[in-house]
Design a protein around this motif. Structure first.
Motif, PDB file in Angstrom:
ATOM      1  N   ASN A 182       0.830  -1.199   0.000  1.00 25.05           N
ATOM      2  CA  ASN A 182       0.000   0.000   0.000  1.00 25.05           C
ATOM      3  C   ASN A 182       0.869   1.255   0.000  1.00 25.05           C
ATOM      4  OD1 ASN A 182      -2.650  -1.279   0.207  1.00 25.05           O
ATOM      5  ND2 ASN A 182      -1.953  -1.944   2.219  1.00 25.05           N
ATOM      6  N   ALA A 183       0.267   2.373  -0.287  1.00 19.83           N
ATOM      7  CA  ALA A 183       0.999   3.644  -0.343  1.00 19.83           C
ATOM      8  C   ALA A 183       1.658   3.987   0.989  1.00 19.83           C
ATOM      9  CB  ALA A 183       0.062   4.771  -0.780  1.00 19.83           C
ATOM     10  N   ASP A 184       1.076   3.514   2.105  1.00 16.74           N
ATOM     11  CA  ASP A 184       1.662   3.794   3.419  1.00 16.74           C
ATOM     12  C   ASP A 184       2.768   2.803   3.798  1.00 16.74           C
ATOM     13  OD1 ASP A 184       0.295   1.477   4.081  1.00 16.74           O
ATOM     14  OD2 ASP A 184      -1.011   2.428   5.566  1.00 16.74           O
ATOM     15  N   GLY A 185       3.104   1.878   2.881  1.00 16.24           N
ATOM     16  CA  GLY A 185       4.183   0.929   3.113  1.00 16.24           C
ATOM     17  C   GLY A 185       3.753  -0.396   3.722  1.00 16.24           C
ATOM     18  N   THR A 186       2.495  -0.518   4.120  1.00 14.20           N
ATOM     19  CA  THR A 186       2.027  -1.785   4.684  1.00 14.20           C
ATOM     20  C   THR A 186       1.879  -2.827   3.585  1.00 14.20           C
ATOM     21  OG1 THR A 186      -0.298  -1.113   4.524  1.00 14.20           O
ATOM     22  CG2 THR A 186       0.814  -0.733   6.633  1.00 14.20           C
ATOM     23  N   MET A 187       2.121  -4.081   3.972  1.00 10.96           N
ATOM     24  CA  MET A 187       2.027  -5.196   3.028  1.00 10.96           C
ATOM     25  C   MET A 187       0.758  -5.992   3.283  1.00 10.96           C
ATOM     26  SD  MET A 187       4.559  -5.393   0.848  1.00 10.96           S
ATOM     27  CE  MET A 187       4.423  -7.084   0.323  1.00 10.96           C
ATOM     28  N   GLU A 188       0.137  -6.396   2.194  1.00 13.85           N
ATOM     29  CA  GLU A 188      -1.051  -7.241   2.251  1.00 13.85           C
ATOM     30  C   GLU A 188      -0.843  -8.464   1.385  1.00 13.85           C
ATOM     31  OE1 GLU A 188      -4.444  -3.787   2.824  1.00 13.85           O
ATOM     32  OE2 GLU A 188      -4.306  -4.833   0.908  1.00 13.85           O
ATOM     33  N   MET A 189      -1.360  -9.587   1.846  1.00 17.06           N
ATOM     34  CA  MET A 189      -1.405 -10.817   1.072  1.00 17.06           C
ATOM     35  C   MET A 189      -2.870 -10.992   0.672  1.00 17.06           C
ATOM     36  SD  MET A 189       1.744 -11.806   1.244  1.00 17.06           S
ATOM     37  CE  MET A 189       2.496 -10.246   1.664  1.00 17.06           C
ATOM     38  N   ARG A 190      -3.146 -10.978  -0.610  1.00 13.81           N
ATOM     39  CA  ARG A 190      -4.531 -11.046  -1.081  1.00 13.81           C
ATOM     40  C   ARG A 190      -4.787 -12.351  -1.817  1.00 13.81           C
ATOM     41  NH1 ARG A 190      -6.010  -4.925  -3.119  1.00 13.81           N
ATOM     42  NH2 ARG A 190      -5.067  -3.843  -1.350  1.00 13.81           N
ATOM     43  N   GLU A 191      -5.836 -13.021  -1.405  1.00 19.14           N
ATOM     44  CA  GLU A 191      -6.253 -14.299  -1.981  1.00 19.14           C
ATOM     45  C   GLU A 191      -7.544 -14.066  -2.757  1.00 19.14           C
ATOM     46  OE1 GLU A 191      -5.685 -18.255  -2.734  1.00 19.14           O
ATOM     47  OE2 GLU A 191      -4.352 -16.961  -1.587  1.00 19.14           O
ATOM     48  N   VAL A 192      -7.559 -14.451  -4.026  1.00 17.77           N
ATOM     49  CA  VAL A 192      -8.729 -14.272  -4.887  1.00 17.77           C
ATOM     50  C   VAL A 192      -9.414 -15.626  -5.032  1.00 17.77           C
ATOM     51  CG1 VAL A 192      -9.543 -13.548  -7.160  1.00 17.77           C
ATOM     52  CG2 VAL A 192      -7.569 -12.397  -6.110  1.00 17.77           C
ATOM     53  N   LYS A 193     -10.689 -15.678  -4.664  1.00 18.43           N
ATOM     54  CA  LYS A 193     -11.407 -16.957  -4.661  1.00 18.43           C
ATOM     55  C   LYS A 193     -12.689 -16.894  -5.476  1.00 18.43           C
ATOM     56  CE  LYS A 193      -8.857 -19.555  -2.141  1.00 18.43           C
ATOM     57  NZ  LYS A 193      -8.087 -20.537  -2.855  1.00 18.43           N
ATOM     58  N   GLY A 194     -12.922 -17.975  -6.202  1.00 20.89           N
ATOM     59  CA  GLY A 194     -14.228 -18.211  -6.799  1.00 20.89           C
ATOM     60  C   GLY A 194     -15.028 -19.040  -5.817  1.00 20.89           C
ATOM     61  N   PHE A 195     -14.322 -19.969  -5.159  1.00 18.89           N
ATOM     62  CA  PHE A 195     -14.877 -20.789  -4.088  1.00 18.89           C
ATOM     63  C   PHE A 195     -13.716 -21.287  -3.247  1.00 18.89           C
ATOM     64  CE2 PHE A 195     -13.861 -23.622  -7.547  1.00 18.89           C
ATOM     65  CZ  PHE A 195     -13.293 -24.717  -6.928  1.00 18.89           C
ATOM     66  N   TRP A 196     -14.004 -21.710  -2.017  1.00 21.44           N
ATOM     67  CA  TRP A 196     -12.967 -22.178  -1.100  1.00 21.44           C
ATOM     68  C   TRP A 196     -12.831 -23.694  -1.173  1.00 21.44           C
ATOM     69  CZ3 TRP A 196      -9.642 -19.253   1.583  1.00 21.44           C
ATOM     70  CH2 TRP A 196      -9.951 -17.892   1.755  1.00 21.44           C
ATOM     71  N   GLN A 197     -11.608 -24.171  -1.263  1.00 20.23           N
ATOM     72  CA  GLN A 197     -11.335 -25.594  -1.111  1.00 20.23           C
ATOM     73  C   GLN A 197     -11.043 -25.847   0.361  1.00 20.23           C
ATOM     74  OE1 GLN A 197      -8.246 -26.679  -3.819  1.00 20.23           O
ATOM     75  NE2 GLN A 197      -9.510 -26.313  -5.613  1.00 20.23           N
ATOM     76  N   ASP A 198     -11.159 -27.089   0.794  1.00 22.72           N
ATOM     77  CA  ASP A 198     -11.064 -27.423   2.210  1.00 22.72           C
ATOM     78  C   ASP A 198      -9.850 -26.846   2.924  1.00 22.72           C
ATOM     79  OD1 ASP A 198     -13.422 -28.815   1.991  1.00 22.72           O
ATOM     80  OD2 ASP A 198     -12.458 -30.772   1.815  1.00 22.72           O
ATOM     81  N   ASP A 199      -8.653 -27.020   2.363  1.00 19.45           N
ATOM     82  CA  ASP A 199      -7.453 -26.599   3.083  1.00 19.45           C
ATOM     83  C   ASP A 199      -7.119 -25.119   2.924  1.00 19.45           C
ATOM     84  OD1 ASP A 199      -6.681 -26.798   0.405  1.00 19.45           O
ATOM     85  OD2 ASP A 199      -4.651 -27.421   0.923  1.00 19.45           O
ATOM     86  N   ALA A 200      -7.694 -24.443   1.958  1.00 13.41           N
ATOM     87  CA  ALA A 200      -7.312 -23.058   1.670  1.00 13.41           C
ATOM     88  C   ALA A 200      -7.648 -22.106   2.812  1.00 13.41           C
ATOM     89  CB  ALA A 200      -7.967 -22.580   0.380  1.00 13.41           C
ATOM     90  N   ARG A 201      -8.831 -22.228   3.385  1.00 12.77           N
ATOM     91  CA  ARG A 201      -9.235 -21.344   4.483  1.00 12.77           C
ATOM     92  C   ARG A 201      -8.352 -21.597   5.712  1.00 12.77           C
ATOM     93  NH1 ARG A 201     -13.391 -17.958   5.527  1.00 12.77           N
ATOM     94  NH2 ARG A 201     -14.515 -18.492   3.640  1.00 12.77           N
ATOM     95  N   VAL A 202      -8.023 -22.848   5.965  1.00  9.59           N
ATOM     96  CA  VAL A 202      -7.150 -23.173   7.097  1.00  9.59           C
ATOM     97  C   VAL A 202      -5.772 -22.549   6.886  1.00  9.59           C
ATOM     98  CG1 VAL A 202      -5.975 -25.045   8.326  1.00  9.59           C
ATOM     99  CG2 VAL A 202      -8.373 -25.299   7.654  1.00  9.59           C
ATOM    100  N   LYS A 203      -5.228 -22.671   5.689  1.00 12.68           N
ATOM    101  CA  LYS A 203      -3.893 -22.141   5.412  1.00 12.68           C
ATOM    102  C   LYS A 203      -3.839 -20.626   5.589  1.00 12.68           C
ATOM    103  CE  LYS A 203      -1.856 -25.624   2.415  1.00 12.68           C
ATOM    104  NZ  LYS A 203      -1.278 -25.882   1.094  1.00 12.68           N
ATOM    105  N   ILE A 204      -4.843 -19.903   5.105  1.00 11.56           N
ATOM    106  CA  ILE A 204      -4.792 -18.442   5.230  1.00 11.56           C
ATOM    107  C   ILE A 204      -4.958 -18.025   6.694  1.00 11.56           C
ATOM    108  CG2 ILE A 204      -7.234 -17.946   4.756  1.00 11.56           C
ATOM    109  CD1 ILE A 204      -6.263 -15.521   3.093  1.00 11.56           C
ATOM    110  N   LYS A 205      -5.740 -18.769   7.464  1.00 11.36           N
ATOM    111  CA  LYS A 205      -5.888 -18.465   8.896  1.00 11.36           C
ATOM    112  C   LYS A 205      -4.569 -18.703   9.638  1.00 11.36           C
ATOM    113  CE  LYS A 205     -10.828 -19.281   9.491  1.00 11.36           C
ATOM    114  NZ  LYS A 205     -11.849 -20.129  10.150  1.00 11.36           N
ATOM    115  N   VAL A 206      -3.906 -19.801   9.331  1.00  9.88           N
ATOM    116  CA  VAL A 206      -2.614 -20.095   9.966  1.00  9.88           C
ATOM    117  C   VAL A 206      -1.592 -19.034   9.570  1.00  9.88           C
ATOM    118  CG1 VAL A 206      -0.683 -21.725  10.077  1.00  9.88           C
ATOM    119  CG2 VAL A 206      -3.043 -22.564  10.192  1.00  9.88           C
ATOM    120  N   ALA A 207      -1.531 -18.696   8.301  1.00 13.41           N
ATOM    121  CA  ALA A 207      -0.586 -17.674   7.832  1.00 13.41           C
ATOM    122  C   ALA A 207      -0.843 -16.338   8.532  1.00 13.41           C
ATOM    123  CB  ALA A 207      -0.687 -17.519   6.320  1.00 13.41           C
ATOM    124  N   ALA A 208      -2.106 -15.964   8.680  1.00 15.58           N
ATOM    125  CA  ALA A 208      -2.450 -14.694   9.332  1.00 15.58           C
ATOM    126  C   ALA A 208      -2.020 -14.674  10.797  1.00 15.58           C
ATOM    127  CB  ALA A 208      -3.953 -14.442   9.224  1.00 15.58           C
TER     128      ALA A 208
END
Length: 116
Positions: free
Chosen positions: A63-89
């Motif tokens: 972002n312009a203020d220097g903060t970093m974001e990890m953005r995940e684009v989904k059409g639908f969630w697969q079983d492990d994807a939501r778990v992985k993003i929660k763990v990463a966060a």
């Protein structure tokens, strides 16, 4: 010459699907032109979550203020994807956001979900 097959319509690493392409065109490029973000990259960072377990966000955004974001684009969630993003966060000091396209019949745009 044999043609590779990918389960569930997955594309090879480094290649955007149509939803990711739409997000780049509709959200990221305009945000960059307006100065809201200063940089983004597709699948540029691979995060280790555990032994032999990794998560690669679709887009890394500064972002312009220097903060970093990890953005995940989904059409639908697969079983492990939501778990992985929660763990990463919970493990990394980035803002983790998932976006999902809203159907045109429902007004269009993108639904945003933040993970902490």
């Amino acid at each position: 010459m044999s043609k590779a097959f990918y389960a569930l319509g997955r594309l090879p690493a480094g290649q955007m699907n149509k939803t990711e392409q739409a997000y780049e065109q509709e959200v990221l490029k305009p945000a960059m032109q307006s100065g809201q973000i200063v940089w983004y990259q597709f699948e540029g960072i691979k995060l280790k979550l555990a032994n032999n377990t990794f998560y690669t966000p679709d887009f890394n955004v500064m972002n312009a203020d220097g903060t970093m974001e990890m953005r995940e684009v989904k059409g639908f969630w697969q079983d492990d994807a939501r778990v992985k993003i929660k763990v990463a966060a919970s493990e990394y000091p980035f803002r983790f956001i998932a976006v999902k396209r809203i159907a045109k019949k429902n007004g269009g745009g993108w639904c945003i979900e933040e993970f902490k």
